[in-house]
Motif scaffolding. Structure first.
Motif, PDB file in Angstrom:
ATOM      1  N   PRO A 144       0.808  -1.233   0.000  1.00 22.04           N
ATOM      2  CA  PRO A 144       0.000   0.000   0.000  1.00 22.04           C
ATOM      3  C   PRO A 144       0.831   1.268   0.000  1.00 22.04           C
ATOM      4  CG  PRO A 144      -0.032  -1.030   2.163  1.00 22.04           C
ATOM      5  CD  PRO A 144       0.641  -1.999   1.252  1.00 22.04           C
ATOM      6  N   SER A 145       1.979   1.242   0.670  1.00 23.76           N
ATOM      7  CA  SER A 145       2.809   2.443   0.717  1.00 23.76           C
ATOM      8  C   SER A 145       3.277   2.829  -0.681  1.00 23.76           C
ATOM      9  CB  SER A 145       4.010   2.213   1.637  1.00 23.76           C
ATOM     10  OG  SER A 145       4.835   3.354   1.677  1.00 23.76           O
ATOM     11  N   LEU A 168      -3.682   0.916   9.468  1.00 23.08           N
ATOM     12  CA  LEU A 168      -2.443   1.101   8.723  1.00 23.08           C
ATOM     13  C   LEU A 168      -2.471   2.400   7.923  1.00 23.08           C
ATOM     14  CD1 LEU A 168       0.288  -0.044   7.740  1.00 23.08           C
ATOM     15  CD2 LEU A 168      -0.963  -1.170   5.904  1.00 23.08           C
ATOM     16  N   LEU A 169      -3.607   2.695   7.311  1.00 25.09           N
ATOM     17  CA  LEU A 169      -3.690   3.862   6.442  1.00 25.09           C
ATOM     18  C   LEU A 169      -3.854   5.165   7.226  1.00 25.09           C
ATOM     19  CD1 LEU A 169      -5.990   2.380   3.665  1.00 25.09           C
ATOM     20  CD2 LEU A 169      -3.543   2.807   3.507  1.00 25.09           C
ATOM     21  N   PHE A 170      -4.676   5.137   8.277  1.00 28.99           N
ATOM     22  CA  PHE A 170      -5.017   6.374   8.988  1.00 28.99           C
ATOM     23  C   PHE A 170      -4.373   6.482  10.369  1.00 28.99           C
ATOM     24  CE2 PHE A 170      -8.557   5.574   6.090  1.00 28.99           C
ATOM     25  CZ  PHE A 170      -8.640   6.789   5.437  1.00 28.99           C
ATOM     26  N   ARG A 221      -4.364  10.108  17.887  1.00 30.79           N
ATOM     27  CA  ARG A 221      -4.222   9.171  16.783  1.00 30.79           C
ATOM     28  C   ARG A 221      -2.756   9.113  16.351  1.00 30.79           C
ATOM     29  NH1 ARG A 221      -4.447   9.692  11.162  1.00 30.79           N
ATOM     30  NH2 ARG A 221      -4.898  11.927  11.375  1.00 30.79           N
ATOM     31  N   SER A 222      -2.256   7.892  16.182  1.00 31.83           N
ATOM     32  CA  SER A 222      -0.895   7.727  15.688  1.00 31.83           C
ATOM     33  C   SER A 222      -0.860   8.000  14.189  1.00 31.83           C
ATOM     34  CB  SER A 222      -0.382   6.315  15.983  1.00 31.83           C
ATOM     35  OG  SER A 222      -1.171   5.362  15.283  1.00 31.83           O
ATOM     36  N   SER A 223       0.335   8.168  13.646  1.00 34.62           N
ATOM     37  CA  SER A 223       0.474   8.485  12.214  1.00 34.62           C
ATOM     38  C   SER A 223       0.214   7.239  11.372  1.00 34.62           C
ATOM     39  CB  SER A 223       1.880   9.015  11.924  1.00 34.62           C
ATOM     40  OG  SER A 223       2.095  10.233  12.589  1.00 34.62           O
ATOM     41  N   GLY A 224      -0.515   7.430  10.288  1.00 36.42           N
ATOM     42  CA  GLY A 224      -0.754   6.363   9.314  1.00 36.42           C
ATOM     43  C   GLY A 224      -0.002   6.665   8.027  1.00 36.42           C
ATOM     44  N   LEU A 225      -0.155   5.788   7.053  1.00 35.72           N
ATOM     45  CA  LEU A 225       0.546   5.972   5.787  1.00 35.72           C
ATOM     46  C   LEU A 225       0.122   7.246   5.071  1.00 35.72           C
ATOM     47  CD1 LEU A 225       0.535   2.349   4.287  1.00 35.72           C
ATOM     48  CD2 LEU A 225       2.438   3.551   5.362  1.00 35.72           C
TER      49      LEU A 225
END
Length: 820
Positions: A543-544, A581-583, A593-597
């Motif tokens: 996805p990245s 993973l994305l958000f 909220r932690s950092s997503g892609l």
């Protein structure tokens, strides 16, 4: 005489009869001659009336034992006319006939209805099948179609979503091979420089060409060398249409010059390889420069019969005009001038023309020199036996643009170089001028893939398209060859990076399309479709990398005006359902909220929260409310979280708490939502919505207690919920509250009232069983309380403006009767 003949005939017939009667093998014929004559006349008349076909039919069926005449009579008696004829009117008093007509009417109407439904169903299925087949064919043909842009195919993918109970699809093992992974690393590094706002960064075509050198594929390396050469032109403006800029005279001359420069450089390398392979025969010597190289090459190329027809003598044992031609072919016009000066004084006018050409190779000669060179060409050179002399005159003076120079131009490179050389910015004879567009049209449309054997020699076809500034059809051609698809995609990105790729106005256009406003034969390449087709292979496993490719679409809009990069991110999230993973992941304690892609792509035009909101809307439209709650929570829209939570909870609030079921997941989610509501920086949602959420959570606790038969605790929970009355004094307030309550609360009322009925009946039975052991006054008091509860619930159910299922009302009535 006639009588004698007839008597003789009669005698012969009688004799024949006698012979037949005497023959025991044949049966007796019971017909006289008169009868035979009469039967023959009858048969003849029937043939005249009905034709020979009926007789043949009788014979055919008769041979199989079928009496056709009898069957015809039977068929005549059968008729379907009366089956569907209108029924005859009858008298009102004729009951039997009336019933018969009604029965027949019912049968006829049923037959007619079934017939219509069958026809309609058949028609619908036929069109559905045709549309399905046509859609499949469009998908197969769309990406290779050359034609006007059409809104034929939606870019957005609509996958079948898994059920809410399914676990989200996780990203798996990488689907990128070594070549794709090498390109993807360069894309990520380049985008990171864009994120940082670095103004001076290496162009993508430089990065990609460096990567291509690692593949050990000379053809791919050569393709990237062509792209690098053609991209080395003055910087184009971002806001200007690349195809309009390509029609500019200055840019066009730059493209012509770069194309010639590549062909000349490549040919010079070829001459060096030939001379190096045969040093003794070439006799080049150790002198550097173009002239000694061409001298050695001509010595190898032109030997024996190959020198026949060459004119104007030799220089240093080499024919003059081949020396001049190959000097020009290798890109050194000064060396060609040196050859002519060494030849003597017979070429003063052409030397002057060559000197002027050296000063401005992209310009036509001055009128005086042009006239002189054209005159010499018509009088002497056109009919010369020296093909090199004709080619040189055409290159410098553009004397005959229609001459193919087949004796000299033996390869596609030679032909292309000659055609590029005769294109000048101005021509004195416009009727014989040859423009850049003429050359492009000749290669793409007149010759095309068939002439160049494109699939057998993809490099040649790619080369002639690219060196004539037709990048879009060249890349589209590579995308149809699996081996070169990955390189074609990255060439498109590299050209798009320097604003040299023509893209359509509509992102739903075919992969290659024609815009009616563009000059012929220019095409437009749908970069969005090209990237989506390429990324689809690995978007779920990597996805990245997929997001970094989508980032090239950030300046494009979808048909509704939304940022195409954000739309692609939404589609990826819909397919993967891996929102963490994305958000990023929400911390239950802090609400952070932690950092997503997606966070790395945030800029003034791209916001991961907006992507989350778009995703949540689509999840709601697909009925994936549970996922939508999580995404709305990520986007910080607490009001939508509570709305969807109430909708889901109202459906399962009264069910059992199965481990892993929707109700159990909602119970866990309720704790997270409640903590979010208690956070100090959260804006309070609407009061009615918050009340509905709070009461539904309490009802969930109530039903848990009810199913575990904790009736006392359940009644206490209902009392704190303040949704239904438990005393006569509360009826009016609860009825008023029900009128203003949200629909999710009202939908939970029937199950709540039925549960309360069950509790009160259970308490009545328990009281009846223990009545003998209790004091009479206590028992009567408890019984009176139960009767009051039953009456209160019935009164409440009858006064609220909400119609409940019939079994709820009947159960309330039965409960009130059982209390007496």
């Amino acid at each position: 005489m006639a009588d004698d003949d007839f008597s003789k005939l009669l005698q012969q017939a009688e004799q024949l009869t006698t012979e037949i009667e005497g023959n025991e093998e044949l049966p007796r014929v019971e017909r006289s001659l008169g009868q035979v004559l009469e039967a023959s006349h009858e048969l003849y008349s029937r043939v005249i009336q009905s034709g020979a076909n009926d007789i043949q039919a009788h014979l055919l069926f008769g041979s199989k034992g079928i009496d056709l005449q009898q069957i015809s009579q039977k068929l005549e008696t059968l008729s379907s006319k009366r089956t569907f004829e209108p029924l005859q009117p009858i008298a009102d008093s004729d009951i039997e006939s009336f019933l018969k007509n009604e029965r027949e009417n019912a049968i006829l109407s049923l037959i007619d209805e079934v017939n219509k439904n069958s026809l309609q169903t058949t028609e619908d299925q036929k069109w559905e099948h045709m549309l399905s087949e046509w859609t499949k064919e469009k998908i197969k043909l769309m990406n290779a179609m050359i034609g006007p842009s059409q809104n034929w195919l939606d870019l957005k993918r609509t996958p079948e979503p898994p059920s809410i109970a399914d676990t989200p699809k996780k990203f798996g093992q990488s689907m990128l091979d070594n070549i794709e992974a090498a390109y993807a690393r360069q894309v990520q590094q380049y985008n990171k420089l864009v994120f940082q706002g670095a103004k001076s960064r290496t162009a993508l075509h430089q990065k990609f060409s460096q990567v291509a050198e690692e593949f050990n594929d000379p053809k791919v390396k050569e393709m990237w060398e062509i792209i690098k050469t053609m991209a080395n032109i003055p910087a184009l403006v971002r806001d200007e249409d690349p195809l309009k800029a390509r029609g500019n005279t200055t840019i066009q001359q730059c493209l012509i010059s770069q194309g010639k420069k590549y062909l000349e450089k490549r040919y010079k390398q070829y001459m060096s390889d030939v001379v190096r392979a045969n040093p003794a025969a070439a006799m080049r010597g150790g002198e550097p420069g173009t002239f000694p190289l061409v001298r050695g090459f001509v010595g190898l190329r032109l030997q024996g019969q190959n020198t026949q027809g060459l004119t104007d003598g030799v220089i240093e044992d080499r024919p003059l005009w081949p020396m001049v031609y190959y000097c020009l072919r290798s890109g050194d016009a000064t060396a060609a001038l040196h050859c002519l000066r060494k030849a003597g004084r017979d070429h003063e006018e052409f030397i002057a023309a060559l000197e002027e050409h050296i000063k401005g190779p992209e310009k036509a000669l001055s009128d005086k020199l042009q006239t002189a060179i054209n005159f010499q060409y018509r009088i002497q050179v056109r009919n010369s036996t020296d093909p090199y002399k004709r080619a040189v005159y055409c290159v410098i003076g553009c004397c005959d643009v229609s001459d193919e120079h087949s004796e000299v131009a033996r390869t596609a490179d030679d032909y292309l170089w000659l055609k590029l050389s005769v294109i000048k910015s101005r021509s004195n004879n416009e009727s014989e001028s040859f423009s850049y567009s003429d050359l492009q049209k000749m290669i793409l449309e007149d010759y095309g893939e068939t002439h160049y054997h494109a699939y057998e020699k993809p490099l040649v076809y790619f080369q002639v398209l690219t060196l004539t500034g037709q990048f879009e059809p060249a890349i589209e051609f590579l995308s149809r060859i699996p081996r070169y698809q990955v390189h074609g995609v990255h060439m498109a990105l590299a050209l798009h990076d320097v604003y040299m790729l023509g893209t359509p106005r509509n992102v739903q256009a075919p992969l290659l399309s024609v815009d009616t406003d563009d000059p012929i034969p220019l095409r437009r390449l749908n970069l969005a479709r090209l990237i989506l087709l390429y990324v689809r292979k690995f978007e779920l496993s990597d996805p990245s990398d997929a997001l970094h490719y989508y980032f090239f679409l950030r300046n494009l809009k979808d048909p509704s005006g939304k940022n195409l990069f954000m739309c692609c991110c939404t589609d990826l999230a819909l397919e993967s359902r891996d929102y963490d993973l994305l958000f990023g992941v929400m911390d239950n304690m802090t609400g952070m909220r932690s950092s997503g892609l997606l966070d790395q792509f945030n800029n003034p035009h791209i916001d991961s929260k907006v992507i989350a909101l778009n995703l949540a809307e689509q999840l709601v439209n697909k009925g994936l409310f549970e996922d939508a709650i999580m995404v709305y929570d990520i986007a910080g829209n607490l009001e939508k979280v509570l709305e969807l939570f109430c909708v889901l909870l109202a459906q399962v609030v009264n069910s059992g708490s199965d481990a892993g079921g929707l109700r159990a997941r909602l119970a866990a989610l309720a704790e997270r939502v409640s903590r979010r509501l208690r956070a100090p920086d959260v804006a309070p949602p609407p009061a009615a919505l918050l009340e509905a959420y709070t009461k539904l959570c309490k009802l969930m606790t109530f039903f848990d207690q009810f199913h575990s038969e904790n009736y006392e605790g359940a009644l206490e929970t209902v009392r704190s919920c303040e949704l239904v009355p438990l005393s006569a004094s509360e009826v009016e307030a609860r009825v008023c509250g029900a009128r203003s309550a949200r629909g999710e609360l009202l939908r939970a009322l029937p199950a709540l009232l039925r549960a309360l009925c069950h509790i009160l009946i259970a308490q009545r039975q328990k009281l009846r069983a223990a009545q003998s052991a209790l004091p009479v006054q206590t028992a009567n008091k408890q019984l009176e309380w139960l009767r009051e509860q039953a009456e209160v619930l019935n009164t409440f159910a009858g006064n609220i403006a909400y119609r409940m299922p019939g079994d709820t009302y009947s159960q309330l009535a039965q409960m009130q009767i059982l209390m007496h």
